[in-house]
Design a protein around this motif. Structure first.
Motif, PDB file in Angstrom:
ATOM      1  N   PHE A 112     -24.621  35.727   5.601  1.00 34.30           N
ATOM      2  CA  PHE A 112     -26.010  35.805   5.116  1.00 34.30           C
ATOM      3  C   PHE A 112     -26.778  34.556   5.518  1.00 34.30           C
ATOM      4  O   PHE A 112     -27.899  34.640   6.034  1.00 34.30           O
ATOM      5  CB  PHE A 112     -26.015  35.977   3.591  1.00 34.30           C
ATOM      6  N   ARG A 113     -26.191  33.395   5.257  1.00 36.30           N
ATOM      7  CA  ARG A 113     -26.878  32.146   5.555  1.00 36.30           C
ATOM      8  C   ARG A 113     -27.162  32.012   7.054  1.00 36.30           C
ATOM      9  O   ARG A 113     -28.268  31.631   7.450  1.00 36.30           O
ATOM     10  CB  ARG A 113     -26.045  30.960   5.074  1.00 36.30           C
ATOM     11  N   SER A 114     -26.171  32.337   7.883  1.00 36.06           N
ATOM     12  CA  SER A 114     -26.369  32.229   9.329  1.00 36.06           C
ATOM     13  C   SER A 114     -27.456  33.180   9.807  1.00 36.06           C
ATOM     14  O   SER A 114     -28.307  32.818  10.625  1.00 36.06           O
ATOM     15  CB  SER A 114     -25.050  32.530  10.059  1.00 36.06           C
ATOM     16  N   ALA A 115     -27.437  34.418   9.293  1.00 34.22           N
ATOM     17  CA  ALA A 115     -28.451  35.386   9.696  1.00 34.22           C
ATOM     18  C   ALA A 115     -29.838  34.945   9.214  1.00 34.22           C
ATOM     19  O   ALA A 115     -30.831  35.100   9.928  1.00 34.22           O
ATOM     20  CB  ALA A 115     -28.102  36.762   9.132  1.00 34.22           C
ATOM     21  N   TYR A 116     -29.910  34.387   8.021  1.00 34.81           N
ATOM     22  CA  TYR A 116     -31.191  33.907   7.482  1.00 34.81           C
ATOM     23  C   TYR A 116     -31.758  32.801   8.365  1.00 34.81           C
ATOM     24  O   TYR A 116     -32.954  32.820   8.716  1.00 34.81           O
ATOM     25  CB  TYR A 116     -30.987  33.403   6.060  1.00 34.81           C
ATOM     26  N   LEU A 117     -30.921  31.828   8.740  1.00 34.16           N
ATOM     27  CA  LEU A 117     -31.400  30.728   9.566  1.00 34.16           C
ATOM     28  C   LEU A 117     -31.835  31.205  10.945  1.00 34.16           C
ATOM     29  O   LEU A 117     -32.717  30.613  11.566  1.00 34.16           O
ATOM     30  CB  LEU A 117     -30.302  29.660   9.694  1.00 34.16           C
ATOM     31  N   ALA A 118     -31.190  32.281  11.429  1.00 35.04           N
ATOM     32  CA  ALA A 118     -31.564  32.834  12.730  1.00 35.04           C
ATOM     33  C   ALA A 118     -32.716  33.828  12.622  1.00 35.04           C
ATOM     34  O   ALA A 118     -33.100  34.433  13.628  1.00 35.04           O
ATOM     35  CB  ALA A 118     -30.356  33.520  13.362  1.00 35.04           C
ATOM     36  N   LYS A 119     -33.255  34.003  11.395  1.00 33.52           N
ATOM     37  CA  LYS A 119     -34.383  34.910  11.131  1.00 33.52           C
ATOM     38  C   LYS A 119     -34.035  36.374  11.383  1.00 33.52           C
ATOM     39  O   LYS A 119     -34.910  37.202  11.679  1.00 33.52           O
ATOM     40  CB  LYS A 119     -35.630  34.500  11.932  1.00 33.52           C
ATOM     41  N   ASP A 120     -32.751  36.702  11.270  1.00 31.88           N
ATOM     42  CA  ASP A 120     -32.312  38.096  11.347  1.00 31.88           C
ATOM     43  C   ASP A 120     -32.233  38.614   9.915  1.00 31.88           C
ATOM     44  O   ASP A 120     -31.162  38.700   9.305  1.00 31.88           O
ATOM     45  CB  ASP A 120     -30.948  38.183  12.043  1.00 31.88           C
ATOM     46  N   TYR A 121     -33.378  38.971   9.364  1.00 31.42           N
ATOM     47  CA  TYR A 121     -33.466  39.224   7.929  1.00 31.42           C
ATOM     48  C   TYR A 121     -32.817  40.548   7.511  1.00 31.42           C
ATOM     49  O   TYR A 121     -32.341  40.662   6.378  1.00 31.42           O
ATOM     50  CB  TYR A 121     -34.927  39.170   7.478  1.00 31.42           C
ATOM     51  N   GLU A 122     -32.792  41.528   8.381  1.00 34.78           N
ATOM     52  CA  GLU A 122     -32.117  42.780   8.032  1.00 34.78           C
ATOM     53  C   GLU A 122     -30.614  42.550   7.869  1.00 34.78           C
ATOM     54  O   GLU A 122     -29.993  43.059   6.930  1.00 34.78           O
ATOM     55  CB  GLU A 122     -32.401  43.850   9.087  1.00 34.78           C
ATOM     56  N   ALA A 123     -30.031  41.790   8.798  1.00 37.89           N
ATOM     57  CA  ALA A 123     -28.601  41.469   8.668  1.00 37.89           C
ATOM     58  C   ALA A 123     -28.363  40.623   7.431  1.00 37.89           C
ATOM     59  O   ALA A 123     -27.372  40.816   6.705  1.00 37.89           O
ATOM     60  CB  ALA A 123     -28.115  40.733   9.918  1.00 37.89           C
ATOM     61  N   ALA A 124     -29.270  39.694   7.157  1.00 32.81           N
ATOM     62  CA  ALA A 124     -29.130  38.846   5.975  1.00 32.81           C
ATOM     63  C   ALA A 124     -29.109  39.692   4.704  1.00 32.81           C
ATOM     64  O   ALA A 124     -28.312  39.448   3.790  1.00 32.81           O
ATOM     65  CB  ALA A 124     -30.264  37.823   5.919  1.00 32.81           C
ATOM     66  N   LYS A 125     -29.983  40.710   4.617  1.00 30.80           N
ATOM     67  CA  LYS A 125     -29.986  41.604   3.456  1.00 30.80           C
ATOM     68  C   LYS A 125     -28.642  42.302   3.288  1.00 30.80           C
ATOM     69  O   LYS A 125     -28.108  42.404   2.172  1.00 30.80           O
ATOM     70  CB  LYS A 125     -31.089  42.658   3.603  1.00 30.80           C
ATOM     71  N   ARG A 126     -28.102  42.803   4.381  1.00 26.78           N
ATOM     72  CA  ARG A 126     -26.825  43.537   4.307  1.00 26.78           C
ATOM     73  C   ARG A 126     -25.716  42.634   3.773  1.00 26.78           C
ATOM     74  O   ARG A 126     -24.938  43.042   2.903  1.00 26.78           O
ATOM     75  CB  ARG A 126     -26.439  44.083   5.687  1.00 26.78           C
ATOM     76  N   TYR A 127     -25.637  41.420   4.298  1.00 24.48           N
ATOM     77  CA  TYR A 127     -24.548  40.533   3.896  1.00 24.48           C
ATOM     78  C   TYR A 127     -24.708  40.060   2.454  1.00 24.48           C
ATOM     79  O   TYR A 127     -23.728  39.940   1.716  1.00 24.48           O
ATOM     80  CB  TYR A 127     -24.446  39.342   4.851  1.00 24.48           C
ATOM     81  N   TYR A 128     -25.947  39.807   2.029  1.00 32.47           N
ATOM     82  CA  TYR A 128     -26.151  39.372   0.652  1.00 32.47           C
ATOM     83  C   TYR A 128     -25.805  40.502  -0.323  1.00 32.47           C
ATOM     84  O   TYR A 128     -25.162  40.276  -1.350  1.00 32.47           O
ATOM     85  CB  TYR A 128     -27.586  38.903   0.439  1.00 32.47           C
ATOM     86  N   SER A 129     -26.197  41.712   0.010  1.00 33.52           N
ATOM     87  CA  SER A 129     -25.876  42.861  -0.841  1.00 33.52           C
ATOM     88  C   SER A 129     -24.372  43.066  -0.927  1.00 33.52           C
ATOM     89  O   SER A 129     -23.824  43.348  -2.006  1.00 33.52           O
ATOM     90  CB  SER A 129     -26.551  44.124  -0.297  1.00 33.52           C
ATOM     91  N   ALA A 130     -23.675  42.917   0.205  1.00 35.20           N
ATOM     92  CA  ALA A 130     -22.219  43.077   0.202  1.00 35.20           C
ATOM     93  C   ALA A 130     -21.561  42.006  -0.654  1.00 35.20           C
ATOM     94  O   ALA A 130     -20.588  42.278  -1.379  1.00 35.20           O
ATOM     95  CB  ALA A 130     -21.688  43.019   1.626  1.00 35.20           C
ATOM     96  N   ALA A 131     -22.069  40.785  -0.588  1.00 34.56           N
ATOM     97  CA  ALA A 131     -21.510  39.702  -1.404  1.00 34.56           C
ATOM     98  C   ALA A 131     -21.664  40.009  -2.887  1.00 34.56           C
ATOM     99  O   ALA A 131     -20.716  39.843  -3.675  1.00 34.56           O
ATOM    100  CB  ALA A 131     -22.193  38.381  -1.058  1.00 34.56           C
TER     101      ALA A 131
END
Length: 317
Positions: A273-292
């Motif tokens: 989530f953090r890596s995707a957020y920093l890379a501005k890949d917000y859709e991937a960030a949502k998926r990883y945060y929800s899974a966590a």
């Protein structure tokens, strides 16, 4: 561990090793023409017969082969090099393990360098700590602007379970390739997983902390150079590996450590989530945060992550 050598290898360097060294420093290099000489010279400038240097060119398409050849001319018979078909960092490290003459290995990235005088301190430590199978040293990170920050070593837990927990879950134990020396015994449970192009060191460090004696060297060994342009590359490979690394890590750990699996899965999702957020890949960030959160709702109390997640869902990024 993968067996045999790639049939498309080409090697140069020392024709005959007269004295078995104590440490082999392996430098994997893929398209690092701009920095591999600096990395190699940081070892060549302080090595003696107790240290072997091995540079492995992983099928570079830039001027890396020419730079290595120039190093051979400048430091004749002072190191070995291998050129092979591209196979990825994990396979290069596994090849380095097989090709190393010494029982101790240091994996030094081709864009980092060893601190001047650190090699002698590491050799002395190994000789004075015969029981150890992993030496954890300090490192100095160097930002793109040249700012330096020393990363010290905290208290290392005594038991394998607590060390693995500190490394995988609590994140209070950080390990950096180049600032660690590993005895070849630690690769008995498995080498670097070659199916991964990212996070390949997690299973190896975890199995080492779980099963083998550890010692610390409170001296900076490594200058680790930070590169902002590598983030998206890192995120891409990280998402390709995803949570598969959880299975790989726990397939190598003893039964009594399997209770850490769910917590590590959640931590892995947060890291992605953090890596995707920093890379501005917000859709991937949502998926990883929800899974966590599905694995551990208590992660809501990790406010630094929750604030970022809220910003994404509110569209305020």
């Amino acid at each position: 561990m993968p067996e045999g050598l790639n049939p498309q290898l080409a090697s140069n360097g020392i024709s005959e090793q007269r004295v078995k060294p104590l440490i082999t420093v392996v430098i994997p290099a893929y398209n690092y023409a701009a920095s591999v000489a600096r990395s190699a010279q940081s070892i060549l400038g302080q090595r003696d017969d107790r240290t072997e240097l091995l540079i492995i060119d992983d099928g570079s398409t830039d001027a890396t082969p020419e730079v290595i050849n120039a190093l051979h001319l400048g430091y004749p018979e002072q190191f070995r090099s291998i050129r092979r078909k591209n196979g990825g960092l994990a396979s290069v490290r596994n090849l380095g393990i097989r090709e190393a003459t010494a029982d101790w290995l240091v994996f030094l990235d081709a864009d980092d360098e060893f601190v001047q005088g650190a090699l002698a301190k590491l050799l002395e430590h190994i000789q004075s700590n015969a029981h150890s199978r992993l030496v954890i040293g300090e490192h100095i990170s160097v930002s793109e602007e040249g700012r330096r920050r020393r990363h010290t070593i905290g208290q290392i837990p005594e038991t394998g379970f607590e060390r693995v927990k500190a490394y995988l879950i609590d994140k209070t134990l950080g390990l950096s390739n180049g600032a660690c020396a590993m005895h070849r015994d630690v690769f008995a449970p498995g080498g670097y997983p070659e199916q991964f192009r990212n996070s390949e060191d997690l299973p190896v460090f975890a199995q080492t902390l779980a099963r083998y004696p550890v010692s610390t060297l409170a001296e900076p060994l490594l200058l680790l150079y930070k590169h902002g342009d590598s983030l998206r590359h890192h995120v891409g490979h990280g998402q390709a590996v995803g949570t598969q690394v959880v299975d790989e890590v726990f397939s190598r750990l003893p039964a009594e450590m399997q209770s850490l699996r769910e917590d590590f899965y959640a931590q892995r999702c947060l890291s992605l989530f953090r890596s995707a957020y920093l890379a501005k890949d917000y859709e991937a960030a949502k998926r990883y945060y929800s899974a966590a959160l599905r694995h551990d709702w208590r992660l809501l109390f990790k406010t630094s992550y929750t604030r970022k997640a809220v910003r994404i869902w509110l569209g305020k990024t």
